[in-house]
Design a protein around this motif. Structure first.
Motif, PDB file in Angstrom:
ATOM      1  N   LEU B 472      30.251 -25.788 -63.191  1.00 22.33           N
ATOM      2  CA  LEU B 472      31.464 -25.731 -62.381  1.00 22.33           C
ATOM      3  C   LEU B 472      31.460 -24.551 -61.414  1.00 22.33           C
ATOM      4  O   LEU B 472      31.015 -23.459 -61.753  1.00 22.33           O
ATOM      5  CB  LEU B 472      32.694 -25.618 -63.286  1.00 22.33           C
ATOM      6  CG  LEU B 472      32.831 -26.691 -64.361  1.00 22.33           C
ATOM      7  CD1 LEU B 472      34.094 -26.458 -65.165  1.00 22.33           C
ATOM      8  CD2 LEU B 472      32.861 -28.072 -63.725  1.00 22.33           C
ATOM      9  N   ALA B 473      31.968 -24.810 -60.201  1.00 18.44           N
ATOM     10  CA  ALA B 473      32.130 -23.734 -59.244  1.00 18.44           C
ATOM     11  C   ALA B 473      33.493 -23.088 -59.453  1.00 18.44           C
ATOM     12  O   ALA B 473      33.620 -21.867 -59.430  1.00 18.44           O
ATOM     13  CB  ALA B 473      32.005 -24.253 -57.827  1.00 18.44           C
ATOM     14  N   GLU B 474      34.507 -23.899 -59.651  1.00 21.51           N
ATOM     15  CA  GLU B 474      35.840 -23.368 -59.932  1.00 21.51           C
ATOM     16  C   GLU B 474      36.719 -24.474 -60.495  1.00 21.51           C
ATOM     17  O   GLU B 474      36.351 -25.640 -60.526  1.00 21.51           O
ATOM     18  CB  GLU B 474      36.469 -22.776 -58.663  1.00 21.51           C
ATOM     19  CG  GLU B 474      36.646 -23.777 -57.545  1.00 21.51           C
ATOM     20  CD  GLU B 474      37.217 -23.120 -56.291  1.00 21.51           C
ATOM     21  OE1 GLU B 474      38.300 -22.526 -56.386  1.00 21.51           O
ATOM     22  OE2 GLU B 474      36.581 -23.204 -55.228  1.00 21.51           O
ATOM     23  N   ILE B 475      37.911 -24.062 -60.951  1.00 18.49           N
ATOM     24  CA  ILE B 475      38.889 -25.028 -61.446  1.00 18.49           C
ATOM     25  C   ILE B 475      40.155 -24.834 -60.623  1.00 18.49           C
ATOM     26  O   ILE B 475      40.601 -23.700 -60.427  1.00 18.49           O
ATOM     27  CB  ILE B 475      39.193 -24.799 -62.939  1.00 18.49           C
ATOM     28  CG1 ILE B 475      37.899 -24.953 -63.747  1.00 18.49           C
ATOM     29  CG2 ILE B 475      40.239 -25.775 -63.430  1.00 18.49           C
ATOM     30  CD1 ILE B 475      38.018 -24.480 -65.166  1.00 18.49           C
ATOM     31  N   ILE B 476      40.708 -25.916 -60.100  1.00 15.52           N
ATOM     32  CA  ILE B 476      41.904 -25.788 -59.282  1.00 15.52           C
ATOM     33  C   ILE B 476      43.039 -26.617 -59.881  1.00 15.52           C
ATOM     34  O   ILE B 476      42.822 -27.470 -60.734  1.00 15.52           O
ATOM     35  CB  ILE B 476      41.653 -26.233 -57.820  1.00 15.52           C
ATOM     36  CG1 ILE B 476      41.166 -27.683 -57.772  1.00 15.52           C
ATOM     37  CG2 ILE B 476      40.669 -25.312 -57.138  1.00 15.52           C
ATOM     38  CD1 ILE B 476      41.257 -28.311 -56.411  1.00 15.52           C
ATOM     39  N   PHE B 481      47.793 -28.386 -53.975  1.00 12.28           N
ATOM     40  CA  PHE B 481      47.177 -28.906 -52.756  1.00 12.28           C
ATOM     41  C   PHE B 481      47.883 -30.173 -52.322  1.00 12.28           C
ATOM     42  O   PHE B 481      48.472 -30.881 -53.134  1.00 12.28           O
ATOM     43  CB  PHE B 481      45.693 -29.216 -52.992  1.00 12.28           C
ATOM     44  CG  PHE B 481      44.874 -27.995 -53.243  1.00 12.28           C
ATOM     45  CD1 PHE B 481      44.215 -27.366 -52.199  1.00 12.28           C
ATOM     46  CD2 PHE B 481      44.766 -27.462 -54.520  1.00 12.28           C
ATOM     47  CE1 PHE B 481      43.464 -26.236 -52.427  1.00 12.28           C
ATOM     48  CE2 PHE B 481      44.022 -26.335 -54.752  1.00 12.28           C
ATOM     49  CZ  PHE B 481      43.363 -25.719 -53.704  1.00 12.28           C
ATOM     50  N   LYS B 482      47.780 -30.428 -51.047  1.00  6.55           N
ATOM     51  CA  LYS B 482      48.319 -31.691 -50.564  1.00  6.55           C
ATOM     52  C   LYS B 482      47.162 -32.666 -50.444  1.00  6.55           C
ATOM     53  O   LYS B 482      46.217 -32.435 -49.702  1.00  6.55           O
ATOM     54  CB  LYS B 482      48.986 -31.481 -49.199  1.00  6.55           C
ATOM     55  CG  LYS B 482      49.546 -32.771 -48.659  1.00  6.55           C
ATOM     56  CD  LYS B 482      50.754 -32.548 -47.768  1.00  6.55           C
ATOM     57  CE  LYS B 482      51.213 -33.834 -47.115  1.00  6.55           C
ATOM     58  NZ  LYS B 482      51.193 -35.008 -47.948  1.00  6.55           N
ATOM     59  N   GLY B 543      48.061 -25.210 -69.735  1.00  6.57           N
ATOM     60  CA  GLY B 543      49.396 -24.653 -69.692  1.00  6.57           C
ATOM     61  C   GLY B 543      49.850 -24.421 -68.276  1.00  6.57           C
ATOM     62  O   GLY B 543      50.647 -25.187 -67.747  1.00  6.57           O
ATOM     63  N   GLU B 544      49.276 -23.375 -67.658  1.00 12.39           N
ATOM     64  CA  GLU B 544      49.722 -23.063 -66.295  1.00 12.39           C
ATOM     65  C   GLU B 544      49.244 -24.132 -65.320  1.00 12.39           C
ATOM     66  O   GLU B 544      49.833 -24.358 -64.286  1.00 12.39           O
ATOM     67  CB  GLU B 544      49.179 -21.715 -65.808  1.00 12.39           C
ATOM     68  CG  GLU B 544      49.223 -20.598 -66.823  1.00 12.39           C
ATOM     69  CD  GLU B 544      47.943 -20.549 -67.616  1.00 12.39           C
ATOM     70  OE1 GLU B 544      46.904 -20.231 -67.031  1.00 12.39           O
ATOM     71  OE2 GLU B 544      47.991 -20.866 -68.821  1.00 12.39           O
ATOM     72  N   ILE B 545      48.111 -24.752 -65.645  1.00 13.23           N
ATOM     73  CA  ILE B 545      47.562 -25.723 -64.707  1.00 13.23           C
ATOM     74  C   ILE B 545      48.178 -27.085 -64.976  1.00 13.23           C
ATOM     75  O   ILE B 545      47.996 -27.652 -66.040  1.00 13.23           O
ATOM     76  CB  ILE B 545      46.037 -25.786 -64.819  1.00 13.23           C
ATOM     77  CG1 ILE B 545      45.459 -24.404 -64.547  1.00 13.23           C
ATOM     78  CG2 ILE B 545      45.473 -26.810 -63.869  1.00 13.23           C
ATOM     79  CD1 ILE B 545      43.966 -24.337 -64.583  1.00 13.23           C
ATOM     80  N   GLY B 546      48.886 -27.599 -64.001  1.00 16.84           N
ATOM     81  CA  GLY B 546      49.559 -28.869 -64.187  1.00 16.84           C
ATOM     82  C   GLY B 546      48.594 -30.029 -64.115  1.00 16.84           C
ATOM     83  O   GLY B 546      48.483 -30.830 -65.037  1.00 16.84           O
ATOM     84  N   ARG B 547      47.852 -30.127 -62.992  1.00 15.26           N
ATOM     85  CA  ARG B 547      46.878 -31.206 -62.837  1.00 15.26           C
ATOM     86  C   ARG B 547      45.521 -30.593 -62.539  1.00 15.26           C
ATOM     87  O   ARG B 547      45.146 -30.444 -61.389  1.00 15.26           O
ATOM     88  CB  ARG B 547      47.310 -32.124 -61.682  1.00 15.26           C
ATOM     89  CG  ARG B 547      48.503 -33.017 -62.026  1.00 15.26           C
ATOM     90  CD  ARG B 547      49.131 -33.551 -60.762  1.00 15.26           C
ATOM     91  NE  ARG B 547      48.263 -34.512 -60.075  1.00 15.26           N
ATOM     92  CZ  ARG B 547      48.335 -34.759 -58.765  1.00 15.26           C
ATOM     93  NH1 ARG B 547      49.162 -34.085 -58.005  1.00 15.26           N
ATOM     94  NH2 ARG B 547      47.543 -35.653 -58.227  1.00 15.26           N
ATOM     95  N   PRO B 548      44.813 -30.232 -63.567  1.00 10.61           N
ATOM     96  CA  PRO B 548      43.555 -29.538 -63.328  1.00 10.61           C
ATOM     97  C   PRO B 548      42.491 -30.449 -62.712  1.00 10.61           C
ATOM     98  O   PRO B 548      42.459 -31.655 -62.988  1.00 10.61           O
ATOM     99  CB  PRO B 548      43.124 -29.084 -64.725  1.00 10.61           C
ATOM    100  CG  PRO B 548      43.826 -29.997 -65.655  1.00 10.61           C
ATOM    101  CD  PRO B 548      45.091 -30.424 -64.994  1.00 10.61           C
ATOM    102  N   ALA B 549      41.670 -29.863 -61.890  1.00 13.58           N
ATOM    103  CA  ALA B 549      40.518 -30.574 -61.333  1.00 13.58           C
ATOM    104  C   ALA B 549      39.315 -29.633 -61.365  1.00 13.58           C
ATOM    105  O   ALA B 549      39.456 -28.431 -61.132  1.00 13.58           O
ATOM    106  CB  ALA B 549      40.799 -31.036 -59.916  1.00 13.58           C
ATOM    107  N   ILE B 563      41.065 -34.311 -64.052  1.00 15.90           N
ATOM    108  CA  ILE B 563      41.045 -34.601 -65.483  1.00 15.90           C
ATOM    109  C   ILE B 563      42.472 -34.524 -66.031  1.00 15.90           C
ATOM    110  O   ILE B 563      43.368 -34.018 -65.354  1.00 15.90           O
ATOM    111  CB  ILE B 563      40.137 -33.615 -66.239  1.00 15.90           C
ATOM    112  CG1 ILE B 563      40.547 -32.178 -65.918  1.00 15.90           C
ATOM    113  CG2 ILE B 563      38.688 -33.847 -65.894  1.00 15.90           C
ATOM    114  CD1 ILE B 563      39.856 -31.157 -66.774  1.00 15.90           C
ATOM    115  N   ASP B 564      42.671 -35.011 -67.252  1.00 14.68           N
ATOM    116  CA  ASP B 564      44.015 -34.963 -67.848  1.00 14.68           C
ATOM    117  C   ASP B 564      44.448 -33.524 -68.128  1.00 14.68           C
ATOM    118  O   ASP B 564      45.489 -33.083 -67.669  1.00 14.68           O
ATOM    119  CB  ASP B 564      44.046 -35.745 -69.170  1.00 14.68           C
ATOM    120  CG  ASP B 564      43.786 -37.217 -68.961  1.00 14.68           C
ATOM    121  OD1 ASP B 564      43.647 -37.616 -67.789  1.00 14.68           O
ATOM    122  OD2 ASP B 564      43.697 -37.956 -69.957  1.00 14.68           O
ATOM    123  N   SER B 565      43.631 -32.841 -68.888  1.00 13.58           N
ATOM    124  CA  SER B 565      43.990 -31.457 -69.220  1.00 13.58           C
ATOM    125  C   SER B 565      42.761 -30.711 -69.735  1.00 13.58           C
ATOM    126  O   SER B 565      41.755 -31.319 -70.104  1.00 13.58           O
ATOM    127  CB  SER B 565      45.079 -31.433 -70.295  1.00 13.58           C
ATOM    128  OG  SER B 565      44.576 -32.021 -71.472  1.00 13.58           O
TER     129      SER B 565
END
Lengths: 174, 617
Positions: B472-476, B481-482, B543-549, B563-565
């Motif tokens: 992974l490069a990062e998790i957002i 984002f729109k 937790g803090e991340i609502g819709r992680p990608a 992903i879901d979580s």
């Protein structure tokens, strides 16, 4: 696993071969189990162990009778549901067991309804060219064994399971 | 009588000695004006002694003859010339082949005539020299022709005969029917296959004794704490301070044992580097180039399997470096560079893993040449404006080669793509830096070990999977984002100015329609407690991340997988999948999760790569 032991006694078909020294009893030992109402036998030498049903981690994109993977003492083993494979109703019961086969591609677990017994079936009691149809390649069928009043389908399951591919390509984007 | 088991031990030892033999040769070559022969003499002596003691007399006699030559060198009767170093290296190659052969077949005996002939020549030379003659080395055929006994054609025919297979000779001599040969070959092939496969399982590894001592000591400590715990259990004082302490210590020792056990598979890069040095030397010599090899960090350790996997790629890289990178002596003379080219092989270790760097001061990658070729091959169009790095990436394209002429060393265009693939396969990464005119640097970054990785446990369509963190490069958080439609039903977003496609991982790993047949029985109290402990240990990053990608970076491209979580981040002990499961698409390993269930590691990089390839089509 004492509860899944069967009424087919171990000593049912044991014969006296003590005179013949080259006779290797292990070669004629079969593990008998039932799927639905069918009685099957597999060569005991191809079986690694029999375990209680383990919690299965399901994997998507796989053929219907491949249930997923289980943890056998740290080793990850795939599980095949023989009830689905042999077109029987998958009805859960307390007697279900997983037979771990040693196949050419590693261990494979097979879910069966009930493990019956280990029995010796001599070559003379096996019909090698039976007039029956089967839903797996005929070359893996050893024959039909006769034990007292019952007939057993003897099959090289460890070989059959080893050649089946598990991917279900159509539904998958992977 | 030769005992195969003892021979096995001998071969292990011999392989080591032969390897130092090579090292000594390379050293002799560097110090050709002031050579020291003690090292190589010791090698020859040891190997001769060991070979004879296990009954491999032929091997022993062969080495003995070479030892004679080394003796002549030692006594100063023969002066060390490059050709003699060459001879010692040829002898090395023969011995390596011999050892390899013996592993498979205890009766194996290679063709040693050439080396023996040379030895005789050298001895004859020494004898003649004392009489005041000098003689050039000649092989039997040449001498025979010169003596007028035979014609050149006859020699050529004899040489041809020499190369024939044993089977052919038997057929010609009428010893055996032609049809029988086929059968024999079949049997031989099958037998050798078996020998090869049985060989695998008995693969051995040499381990420093102190590593084992440490391991034994740890296991001893562990059993002390274990006995405290079982004592507590029998006296019903499991809650006592002493027992708690013992459990904590046992846990700590356990993790140390794990680290130590894994380090058993680690071997230094030394042998690999030595092999590479030899190859550089051989190619440079055959092409008349002058190269100095600098090696640093050969004590860095790497998993044995990884070393085996990257040996061929690394050899390919250095071959390219010498063949394409280094200029000929004449070319170098026209520049300000020194006559000797430099190739540096560097092993470094840092927090992320191991780096192997191959750096040359040759001509560097020719940007224009690469671009022209790529346009010609239709990989890019003439209007494309590529960054420097994108240009370098082009050489990894299958079939790509800018070599004007194909040499037998490299330049057939099968190569760099295979190299990259092989490096990727062990979870590594290949990077290139280059400056036209002053050289190129190839960096191979590798994970230290394949066995333990940092993993992210994620939930996709209700199922838990593991994603290697290094992918992974990062998790957002997609909520920040729109997302926009791409027009083809897919989604994309703007990540700091870069357009990133968003794929839902659910599409790849849908909900399985099969029932999970058996829920884990959590009957006993102990098991329940265990479950609680594991629950507590989770490092919940969600937790803090609502819709992680998950963002993956592949070269210039980025892709986001929704992903879901995210459930937890933890160290994952990777279990290789057996052959049946290895064919399942989308996974590249398995593991046992903290709750004891099996878990699968998603090959996210492969999925991303396939997605991007699909897009470029």
């Amino acid at each position: 696993m004492s509860d899944s032991r069967s009424n087919l006694d171990n000593d049912l078909v044991r014969k006296n071969h003590s005179k013949d020294e080259s006779y290797d009893e292990n070669k004629y030992k079969y593990l008998l189990f039932t799927v639905g109402d069918e009685l099957f036998g597999v060569p005991l030498m191809g079986v690694r162990e029999v375990v209680e049903p383990q919690p299965i981690k399901p994997l998507p994109n796989t053929i219907d009778h491949f249930l997923g993977v289980i943890n056998i003492r740290g080793e990850i083993v795939g599980v095949v549901d023989l009830r689905i494979r042999f077109s029987h109703e998958p009805k859960d019961s307390a007697l279900m067991a997983m037979i771990i086969f040693e196949s050419a591609v590693g261990p494979i677990a097979a879910l069966v309804d009930k493990v019956e017994s280990v029995s010796v079936i001599d070559d003379e009691d096996v019909d090698k060219n039976p007039n029956i149809s089967s839903n797996f390649p005929i070359e893996y069928l050893i024959g039909i064994g006769k034990i007292k009043d019952r007939l057993v389908t003897l099959i090289n399951l460890n070989k059959v399971l080893g050649v089946e591919t598990l991917n279900k390509f159509r539904a998958s984007r992977v | 009588m030769i005992d195969p088991e003892i021979v096995e031990i001998f071969l292990e030892e011999a392989a080591d000695i032969v390897s130092s033999w090579e090292k000594e040769c390379l050293k002799l070559e560097k110090e050709i004006d002031n050579p020291k022969f003690d090292g190589i003499f010791r090698c020859a002596h040891n190997i001769k002694g060991s070979a004879k003691s296990v009954g491999l007399d032929e091997f022993g006699n062969f080495v003995h003859k070479i030892e004679d030559v080394i003796n002549l060198l030692k006594s100063g009767e023969v002066v060390l010339v490059p050709k003699l170093v060459e001879f010692l290296l040829t002898a090395h190659s023969v011995m390596v082949g011999w050892i390899e052969g013996l592993r498979k077949d205890i009766e194996y005996k290679p063709q040693t005539d050439n080396v023996l002939k040379t030895i005789d020549d050298i001895k004859a030379y020494v004898a003649k020299q004392s009489e005041g003659f000098t003689v050039n080395w000649k092989n039997f055929g040449t001498v025979a022709v010169e003596s007028g006994e035979v014609t050149e054609e006859q020699v050529a025919r004899a040489v041809l005969l020499q190369q024939r297979k044993l089977g052919e000779i038997m057929v010609d001599e009428g010893m055996i029917a032609k049809e029988a040969i086929g059968k024999i070959l079949d049997v031989q092939e099958k037998n050798n296959e078996k020998a090869q496969s049985s060989k695998k399982s008995t693969e051995t590894i040499r381990i420093a004794a102190n590593k084992i001592d440490k391991l034994i000591q740890l296991i001893g400590e562990l059993s002390i704490h274990q006995s405290i715990i079982s004592h507590s259990k029998s006296t019903g004082t499991l809650d006592s301070y002493i027992c708690g302490n013992a459990i904590n210590l046992a846990e700590k020792i356990n993790s140390e044992i794990q680290t130590q056990a894994l380090s058993l598979r680690m071997v230094p890069l030394e042998n690999l580097f030595q092999r590479v040095e030899r190859i550089i030397r051989d190619i440079a010599r055959s092409q008349g180039k002058k190269v100095k090899v600098h090696i640093k960090g050969s004590d860095v350790e790497l998993d044995k399997t990884v070393i085996e996997q990257i040996t061929d790629p690394l050899i390919h890289i250095v071959r390219n470096a010498v063949d394409h990178g280094i200029e000929t002596v004449e070319e170098r003379a026209q520049t300000t560079k020194s006559e000797f080219a430099n190739i540096t092989i560097l092993g470094i270790q840092d927090a992320t893993g191991i780096g192997i760097i191959v750096k040359d001061d040759g001509r560097g990658l020719h940007r224009k040449k690469i671009v022209d070729k790529a346009i010609k091959m239709g990989i890019i169009s003439a209007e494309d404006h590529l960054s420097q790095n994108e240009v370098y990436q082009l050489i990894f394209h299958p079939g790509f080669s800018t070599a004007a002429q194909i040499t037998d060393v490299s330049g057939r265009g099968v190569g760099m793509d295979v190299v990259k693939q092989a490096v990727n396969q062990v979870g590594g990464h290949l990077a290139i830096e280059s400056e036209e005119g002053s050289g190129s640097t190839f960096t191979v970054n590798l994970p230290t070990t394949l066995s333990i990785i940092d993993g992210l446990i994620v939930e996709v369509s209700g199922n838990k999977y593991i994603v290697p963190l290094m992918d992974l490069a990062e998790i957002i958080d997609l909520n920040e984002f729109k997302m926009e439609n791409t027009g083809s039903g897919d989604m994309m977003l703007n990540l700091r100015g870069k357009i990133v496609p968003v794929e839902s991982l659910e599409n790849y790993f849908p909900k399985s329609k099969k029932r999970v047949v058996f829920k884990k029985k959590r009957g006993t109290r102990a098991e329940k407690e265990q479950a609680v402990i594991h629950e507590e240990k989770k490092i919940v990053t969600a937790g803090e991340i609502g819709r992680p990608a998950l963002i993956l970076e592949l070269g210039m491209d980025k892709i986001a997988f929704a992903i879901d979580s995210i459930i937890a981040q933890q160290q994952i002990v990777v279990r290789p999948l057996n052959e049946q499961l290895a064919h399942l698409a989308g996974y590249n390993g398995g593991t046992i999760m903290a709750d004891g269930d099996a878990g699968m590691i998603i090959a996210l990089k492969d999925i991303a790569r396939r997605y991007i390839e699909e897009c470029h089509k």
